[in-house]
Design a protein around this motif. Structure first.
Motif, PDB file in Angstrom:
ATOM      1  N   ASP A 122       4.886  -6.663  -0.181  1.00 47.80           N
ATOM      2  CA  ASP A 122       4.155  -5.635   0.563  1.00 47.80           C
ATOM      3  C   ASP A 122       4.917  -5.239   1.824  1.00 47.80           C
ATOM      4  O   ASP A 122       5.029  -4.055   2.151  1.00 47.80           O
ATOM      5  N   MET A 123       5.468  -6.229   2.521  1.00 48.20           N
ATOM      6  CA  MET A 123       6.218  -5.969   3.744  1.00 48.20           C
ATOM      7  C   MET A 123       7.472  -5.137   3.458  1.00 48.20           C
ATOM      8  O   MET A 123       7.779  -4.196   4.184  1.00 48.20           O
ATOM      9  N   ILE A 124       8.172  -5.459   2.370  1.00 44.66           N
ATOM     10  CA  ILE A 124       9.391  -4.721   2.022  1.00 44.66           C
ATOM     11  C   ILE A 124       9.080  -3.240   1.823  1.00 44.66           C
ATOM     12  O   ILE A 124       9.749  -2.362   2.369  1.00 44.66           O
ATOM     13  N   TYR A 125       8.030  -2.956   1.048  1.00 41.43           N
ATOM     14  CA  TYR A 125       7.698  -1.563   0.763  1.00 41.43           C
ATOM     15  C   TYR A 125       7.092  -0.867   1.983  1.00 41.43           C
ATOM     16  O   TYR A 125       7.331   0.328   2.206  1.00 41.43           O
ATOM     17  N   SER A 126       6.343  -1.578   2.798  1.00 40.37           N
ATOM     18  CA  SER A 126       5.791  -0.991   4.021  1.00 40.37           C
ATOM     19  C   SER A 126       6.911  -0.630   4.989  1.00 40.37           C
ATOM     20  O   SER A 126       6.896   0.438   5.606  1.00 40.37           O
ATOM     21  N   LYS A 127       7.875  -1.508   5.117  1.00 41.50           N
ATOM     22  CA  LYS A 127       9.010  -1.266   6.003  1.00 41.50           C
ATOM     23  C   LYS A 127       9.797  -0.044   5.543  1.00 41.50           C
ATOM     24  O   LYS A 127      10.198   0.792   6.351  1.00 41.50           O
TER      25      LYS A 127
END
Length: 169
Positions: free
Chosen positions: A154-159
């Motif tokens: 989730d963090m990778i795609y949010s970033k």
């Protein structure tokens, strides 16, 4: 080789192992636990059919469970592609957007669920209580893995979305 040399060799070999190390003792206990627990569960199943009764008395229910589990696994791989399946996003190979079609519209983690279903199905098909214990272990391991994998992905795609938004401004 004479007995004096053998004794010296054995003494040297035994000195290489720390018999008081906690991990060594835990490993020995774990090794002893598995066949002991399996025999207890297996004898209970033989005498009382406890596990068979829990699953409705028909070990062949496993075939339907296996088919559904494989469906989730195969369609997940198809939807994600090779790089999406094998953690390409961790190496910076991101998909254009998160996959939201089947099976991801049914389950958040269809590969893990499908795999667990296949373990359970195989245990039921072969009527092996040990297989159900392994299935429970797989389920627990997957739950732990998902506590790390889900938020990280989730963090990778949010970033990436934040970076794309910043570029657009």
């Amino acid at each position: 080789m004479d007995s004096k040399n053998v004794d010296a060799l054995l003494t040297q070999f035994y000195s290489l192992v720390d018999y008081n190390k906690a991990s060594f003792k835990i490993a020995l206990l774990a090794i002893a636990f598995n066949p002991t627990a399996w025999n207890i569960v297996a004898r209970n199943e033989y005498r009382n059919k406890t596990i068979t009764r829990i699953f409705g008395g028909n070990a062949r229910y496993g075939s339907a469970l296996f088919t559904i589990g494989q469906l989730f696994g195969v369609t997940s791989t198809w939807s994600l592609g090779i790089t999406g399946t094998f953690l390409g996003d961790y190496f910076g190979i991101l998909m254009d957007h998160r996959v939201e079609g089947f099976p991801f519209n049914v389950l958040r983690d269809p590969m893990y669920v499908g795999s667990t279903m296949c373990f359970a199905a195989t245990a039921l098909w072969y009527e092996r209580p040990a297989g159900l214990v392994v299935t429970l272990y797989v389920y627990i391991v997957y739950l732990i893995a998902l506590r790390f994998e889900g938020p990280f992905t989730d963090m990778i795609y949010s970033k990436r979305a934040e970076q794309a938004k910043a570029k657009a401004l």
